[in-house]
Write a protein that holds these residues in place. Structure first.
Motif, PDB file in Angstrom:
ATOM      1  N   ARG A   1      -6.453  -6.389  -9.967  1.00 29.41           N
ATOM      2  CA  ARG A   1      -5.400  -6.207  -8.973  1.00 29.41           C
ATOM      3  C   ARG A   1      -5.998  -5.983  -7.585  1.00 29.41           C
ATOM      4  NH1 ARG A   1      -1.300  -1.330  -9.156  1.00 29.41           N
ATOM      5  NH2 ARG A   1      -2.720  -0.448  -7.640  1.00 29.41           N
ATOM      6  N   VAL A   2      -7.025  -5.139  -7.492  1.00 28.28           N
ATOM      7  CA  VAL A   2      -7.654  -4.877  -6.198  1.00 28.28           C
ATOM      8  C   VAL A   2      -8.235  -6.175  -5.636  1.00 28.28           C
ATOM      9  CG1 VAL A   2      -9.502  -3.625  -5.012  1.00 28.28           C
ATOM     10  CG2 VAL A   2      -8.144  -2.463  -6.756  1.00 28.28           C
ATOM     11  N   ALA A   3      -8.904  -6.933  -6.490  1.00 25.56           N
ATOM     12  CA  ALA A   3      -9.487  -8.201  -6.049  1.00 25.56           C
ATOM     13  C   ALA A   3      -8.401  -9.163  -5.577  1.00 25.56           C
ATOM     14  CB  ALA A   3     -10.298  -8.828  -7.185  1.00 25.56           C
ATOM     15  N   ARG A   4      -7.312  -9.222  -6.316  1.00 21.67           N
ATOM     16  CA  ARG A   4      -6.226 -10.138  -5.944  1.00 21.67           C
ATOM     17  C   ARG A   4      -5.581  -9.716  -4.629  1.00 21.67           C
ATOM     18  NH1 ARG A   4      -0.929 -11.990  -9.375  1.00 21.67           N
ATOM     19  NH2 ARG A   4      -0.116 -13.317  -7.736  1.00 21.67           N
ATOM     20  N   VAL A   5      -5.341  -8.413  -4.458  1.00 20.79           N
ATOM     21  CA  VAL A   5      -4.737  -7.910  -3.223  1.00 20.79           C
ATOM     22  C   VAL A   5      -5.648  -8.212  -2.034  1.00 20.79           C
ATOM     23  CG1 VAL A   5      -4.131  -5.784  -1.976  1.00 20.79           C
ATOM     24  CG2 VAL A   5      -3.304  -6.133  -4.308  1.00 20.79           C
ATOM     25  N   PHE A   6      -6.934  -7.936  -2.194  1.00 22.66           N
ATOM     26  CA  PHE A   6      -7.891  -8.173  -1.108  1.00 22.66           C
ATOM     27  C   PHE A   6      -7.930  -9.652  -0.727  1.00 22.66           C
ATOM     28  CE2 PHE A   6     -12.154  -9.133   0.485  1.00 22.66           C
ATOM     29  CZ  PHE A   6     -12.240  -8.243   1.537  1.00 22.66           C
ATOM     30  N   ARG A   7      -8.056 -10.504  -1.716  1.00 21.46           N
ATOM     31  CA  ARG A   7      -8.131 -11.946  -1.426  1.00 21.46           C
ATOM     32  C   ARG A   7      -6.835 -12.465  -0.804  1.00 21.46           C
ATOM     33  NH1 ARG A   7     -11.268 -12.074  -6.677  1.00 21.46           N
ATOM     34  NH2 ARG A   7     -13.411 -12.472  -6.013  1.00 21.46           N
ATOM     35  N   ALA A   8      -5.700 -11.993  -1.311  1.00 27.22           N
ATOM     36  CA  ALA A   8      -4.415 -12.448  -0.778  1.00 27.22           C
ATOM     37  C   ALA A   8      -4.262 -12.029   0.682  1.00 27.22           C
ATOM     38  CB  ALA A   8      -3.267 -11.885  -1.615  1.00 27.22           C
ATOM     39  N   TYR A   9      -4.643 -10.798   0.988  1.00 22.93           N
ATOM     40  CA  TYR A   9      -4.458 -10.293   2.349  1.00 22.93           C
ATOM     41  C   TYR A   9      -5.508 -10.835   3.313  1.00 22.93           C
ATOM     42  CZ  TYR A   9      -3.672  -7.008   6.166  1.00 22.93           C
ATOM     43  OH  TYR A   9      -3.406  -6.454   7.398  1.00 22.93           O
ATOM     44  N   ARG A  10      -6.777 -10.745   2.934  1.00 20.29           N
ATOM     45  CA  ARG A  10      -7.849 -11.095   3.857  1.00 20.29           C
ATOM     46  C   ARG A  10      -8.164 -12.586   3.907  1.00 20.29           C
ATOM     47  NH1 ARG A  10      -8.962  -7.922   7.777  1.00 20.29           N
ATOM     48  NH2 ARG A  10     -10.955  -8.966   7.877  1.00 20.29           N
ATOM     49  N   ILE A  11      -8.007 -13.284   2.794  1.00 16.99           N
ATOM     50  CA  ILE A  11      -8.387 -14.698   2.771  1.00 16.99           C
ATOM     51  C   ILE A  11      -7.172 -15.603   2.947  1.00 16.99           C
ATOM     52  CG2 ILE A  11      -9.427 -16.531   1.369  1.00 16.99           C
ATOM     53  CD1 ILE A  11     -11.219 -14.286   0.159  1.00 16.99           C
ATOM     54  N   GLU A  12      -6.093 -15.300   2.214  1.00 16.62           N
ATOM     55  CA  GLU A  12      -4.911 -16.151   2.282  1.00 16.62           C
ATOM     56  C   GLU A  12      -3.973 -15.762   3.420  1.00 16.62           C
ATOM     57  OE1 GLU A  12      -3.132 -16.237  -1.632  1.00 16.62           O
ATOM     58  OE2 GLU A  12      -5.118 -16.310  -2.561  1.00 16.62           O
ATOM     59  N   GLY A  13      -4.156 -14.560   3.985  1.00 16.68           N
ATOM     60  CA  GLY A  13      -3.333 -14.126   5.119  1.00 16.68           C
ATOM     61  C   GLY A  13      -1.918 -13.735   4.754  1.00 16.68           C
ATOM     62  N   ILE A  14      -1.690 -13.330   3.517  1.00 16.46           N
ATOM     63  CA  ILE A  14      -0.357 -12.921   3.077  1.00 16.46           C
ATOM     64  C   ILE A  14      -0.117 -11.483   3.525  1.00 16.46           C
ATOM     65  CG2 ILE A  14       1.123 -12.551   1.067  1.00 16.46           C
ATOM     66  CD1 ILE A  14      -0.513 -14.701  -0.383  1.00 16.46           C
ATOM     67  N   SER A  15       1.081 -11.192   3.995  1.00 15.84           N
ATOM     68  CA  SER A  15       1.382  -9.848   4.481  1.00 15.84           C
ATOM     69  C   SER A  15       1.351  -8.837   3.333  1.00 15.84           C
ATOM     70  CB  SER A  15       2.756  -9.808   5.156  1.00 15.84           C
ATOM     71  OG  SER A  15       3.784  -9.914   4.191  1.00 15.84           O
ATOM     72  N   GLN A  16       1.080  -7.592   3.682  1.00 15.35           N
ATOM     73  CA  GLN A  16       1.024  -6.536   2.676  1.00 15.35           C
ATOM     74  C   GLN A  16       2.366  -6.375   1.961  1.00 15.35           C
ATOM     75  OE1 GLN A  16      -0.598  -2.876   4.226  1.00 15.35           O
ATOM     76  NE2 GLN A  16      -2.295  -3.934   5.218  1.00 15.35           N
ATOM     77  N   ALA A  17       3.445  -6.467   2.711  1.00 15.36           N
ATOM     78  CA  ALA A  17       4.774  -6.327   2.104  1.00 15.36           C
ATOM     79  C   ALA A  17       5.027  -7.444   1.090  1.00 15.36           C
ATOM     80  CB  ALA A  17       5.845  -6.337   3.183  1.00 15.36           C
ATOM     81  N   ARG A  18       4.632  -8.648   1.433  1.00 11.53           N
ATOM     82  CA  ARG A  18       4.839  -9.778   0.521  1.00 11.53           C
ATOM     83  C   ARG A  18       3.976  -9.639  -0.740  1.00 11.53           C
ATOM     84  NH1 ARG A  18       3.997 -16.073   1.899  1.00 11.53           N
ATOM     85  NH2 ARG A  18       4.830 -16.892  -0.033  1.00 11.53           N
TER      86      ARG A  18
END
Length: 171
Positions: free
Chosen positions: A121-138
């Motif tokens: 989960r931590v890895a997915r959250v990090f990659r989604a936010y930092r690499i894919e640019g998805i907002s934290q709320a999303r």
């Protein structure tokens, strides 16, 4: 004690005006980032030392407008840096040598392994936010977790990345 009362008063106004502030941010181009900007406004309000504010609603909307401006400036700077970097790095003469490529690949492997050690989960959250640019709320919505959990996961990942960077810098 007086500053705590004022801060919680401003926080109460923010909570009461939450829907209007979200619409305000969205109307000014924040889009999916409106929730993140509102959360940042909440953090700023929570961290400030209270002073008497004549019109707290106007103050919050002005602060929200400033956040939008800051976000736009940041985005323009980021795009300019990326363009400049692309232009500077696009020459064939300056391609990295074999050793640098191997070192970069090894460092990437170390970073990916460290992320995986933190849990999926931590890895997915990090990659989604930092690499894919998805907002934290999303991200929170997609994973069915709270915004606070997303923030905590990012903090774990940032701490690990800082440790790794310190190790790389020492090498």
């Amino acid at each position: 004690m007086g500053s705590e009362v004022q801060t919680s008063g401003l926080q109460s106004v923010l909570l009461n005006e939450r829907a209007r502030l979200l619409r305000f941010l969205a109307a000014r181009g924040a889009g999916e980032d409106a929730e993140d900007l509102l959360h940042e406004l909440w953090q700023r309000v929570s961290a400030t030392h209270a002073q008497p504010i004549a019109d707290p609603v106007s103050y919050l909307f002005r602060a929200a407008e400033n956040l939008i401006r800051d976000q736009r400036r940041s985005m323009v700077s980021r795009e300019r840096r990326q363009f400049d970097w692309h232009e500077a790095a696009s020459t064939d003469e300056e391609q990295p040598g074999g050793e640098r490529v191997l070192i970069a690949r090894e460092r990437l492997r170390i970073v990916e392994q460290a992320l995986d050690e933190l849990g999926p989960r931590v890895a997915r959250v990090f990659r989604a936010y930092r690499i894919e640019g998805i907002s934290q709320a999303r991200i929170a919505s997609q994973l069915g977790i709270s915004l606070s959990s997303v923030e905590k996961d990012l903090q774990k990942a940032y701490r690990r990345m800082a440790e790794i960077k310190a190790r790389f810098d020492a090498e």
